[in-house]
Design a protein around this motif. Structure first.
Motif, mmCIF file in Angstrom:
data_model
loop_
_atom_site.group_PDB
_atom_site.id
_atom_site.type_symbol
_atom_site.label_atom_id
_atom_site.label_comp_id
_atom_site.label_asym_id
_atom_site.label_seq_id
_atom_site.Cartn_x
_atom_site.Cartn_y
_atom_site.Cartn_z
ATOM 1 N N LEU A 116 82.383 45.567 54.197
ATOM 2 C CA LEU A 116 81.470 46.708 54.181
ATOM 3 C C LEU A 116 80.022 46.246 54.259
ATOM 4 C CD1 LEU A 116 81.149 49.786 53.918
ATOM 5 C CD2 LEU A 116 81.115 49.471 51.448
ATOM 6 N N ILE A 117 79.676 45.206 53.519
ATOM 7 C CA ILE A 117 78.312 44.663 53.569
ATOM 8 C C ILE A 117 77.994 44.172 54.974
ATOM 9 C CG2 ILE A 117 76.866 42.751 52.769
ATOM 10 C CD1 ILE A 117 78.282 43.074 50.028
ATOM 11 N N LEU A 131 75.112 45.680 57.534
ATOM 12 C CA LEU A 131 74.042 44.841 58.073
ATOM 13 C C LEU A 131 74.029 44.813 59.596
ATOM 14 C CD1 LEU A 131 74.139 41.833 55.597
ATOM 15 C CD2 LEU A 131 72.402 43.616 55.768
ATOM 16 N N ILE A 132 75.177 45.004 60.226
ATOM 17 C CA ILE A 132 75.254 45.002 61.690
ATOM 18 C C ILE A 132 74.668 46.282 62.285
ATOM 19 C CG2 ILE A 132 76.876 45.158 63.625
ATOM 20 C CD1 ILE A 132 78.635 43.183 62.188
ATOM 21 N N ASN A 170 65.821 44.456 65.499
ATOM 22 C CA ASN A 170 67.268 44.514 65.322
ATOM 23 C C ASN A 170 67.914 45.388 66.397
ATOM 24 O OD1 ASN A 170 69.790 44.164 64.226
ATOM 25 N ND2 ASN A 170 69.543 45.776 62.720
ATOM 26 N N GLN A 171 67.294 46.495 66.740
ATOM 27 C CA GLN A 171 67.855 47.384 67.761
ATOM 28 C C GLN A 171 67.819 46.718 69.137
ATOM 29 O OE1 GLN A 171 66.157 51.264 67.861
ATOM 30 N NE2 GLN A 171 67.651 52.045 69.292
ATOM 31 N N ASN A 228 77.450 52.581 67.622
ATOM 32 C CA ASN A 228 76.942 53.102 66.353
ATOM 33 C C ASN A 228 77.929 54.074 65.723
ATOM 34 O OD1 ASN A 228 74.629 51.592 66.431
ATOM 35 N ND2 ASN A 228 73.385 53.219 67.330
ATOM 36 N N THR A 229 78.571 54.913 66.522
ATOM 37 C CA THR A 229 79.572 55.840 66.008
ATOM 38 C C THR A 229 80.754 55.082 65.442
ATOM 39 O OG1 THR A 229 78.915 57.454 67.669
ATOM 40 C CG2 THR A 229 81.025 57.811 66.591
ATOM 41 N N PHE A 230 81.202 54.055 66.133
ATOM 42 C CA PHE A 230 82.316 53.235 65.653
ATOM 43 C C PHE A 230 81.963 52.556 64.337
ATOM 44 C CE2 PHE A 230 84.238 48.979 65.474
ATOM 45 C CZ PHE A 230 85.566 49.352 65.338
ATOM 46 N N LEU A 231 80.762 51.965 64.262
ATOM 47 C CA LEU A 231 80.353 51.285 63.032
ATOM 48 C C LEU A 231 80.214 52.262 61.873
ATOM 49 C CD1 LEU A 231 77.734 48.745 64.405
ATOM 50 C CD2 LEU A 231 80.047 48.267 63.600
ATOM 51 N N GLU A 232 79.752 53.469 62.150
ATOM 52 C CA GLU A 232 79.646 54.475 61.101
ATOM 53 C C GLU A 232 81.030 54.885 60.599
ATOM 54 O OE1 GLU A 232 77.905 58.971 60.420
ATOM 55 O OE2 GLU A 232 77.149 57.766 62.092
ATOM 56 N N ASN A 233 81.984 55.052 61.525
ATOM 57 C CA ASN A 233 83.348 55.401 61.117
ATOM 58 C C ASN A 233 83.997 54.283 60.309
ATOM 59 O OD1 ASN A 233 83.192 57.876 62.351
ATOM 60 N ND2 ASN A 233 84.121 57.172 64.255
#
Length: 79
Positions: free
Chosen positions: A18-19, A23-24, A33-34, A50-55
């Motif tokens: 999760l950490i 951070l990614i 970073n972007q 971004n949607t995948f990382l949020e899910n």
């Protein structure tokens, strides 16, 4: 004792994942970073990544929550 050790191990692993995922993730405003994220994930598309990382973040949070509940249940049942 063995079940609590296994669940505790999974809690630590899921927390570290999760950490890493947090951070990614790229921030909402444009920064260095972007720009870095755009170069690495150009073939996926930034919006989809971004949607995948949020899910994944939500999924890991829910898994950690339930693992913590199970860990608490096993510790209380041993006493």
């Amino acid at each position: 004792m063995k079940a609590t050790s296994i669940i505790g191990f999974f809690i630590v692993i899921m927390s570290l994942l999760l950490i890493l995922i947090i951070l990614i993730q790229s921030p909402k405003k444009e920064s260095i970073n972007q720009i870095f994220m755009e170069k690495n994930f150009r073939f996926f598309g930034i919006k989809r990544t971004n949607t995948f990382l949020e899910n994944v973040t939500w999924f890991l949070s829910i898994v950690i929550f339930f693992l913590t509940l199970f860990f608490n249940f096993f510790v209380r049942s041993k006493h």
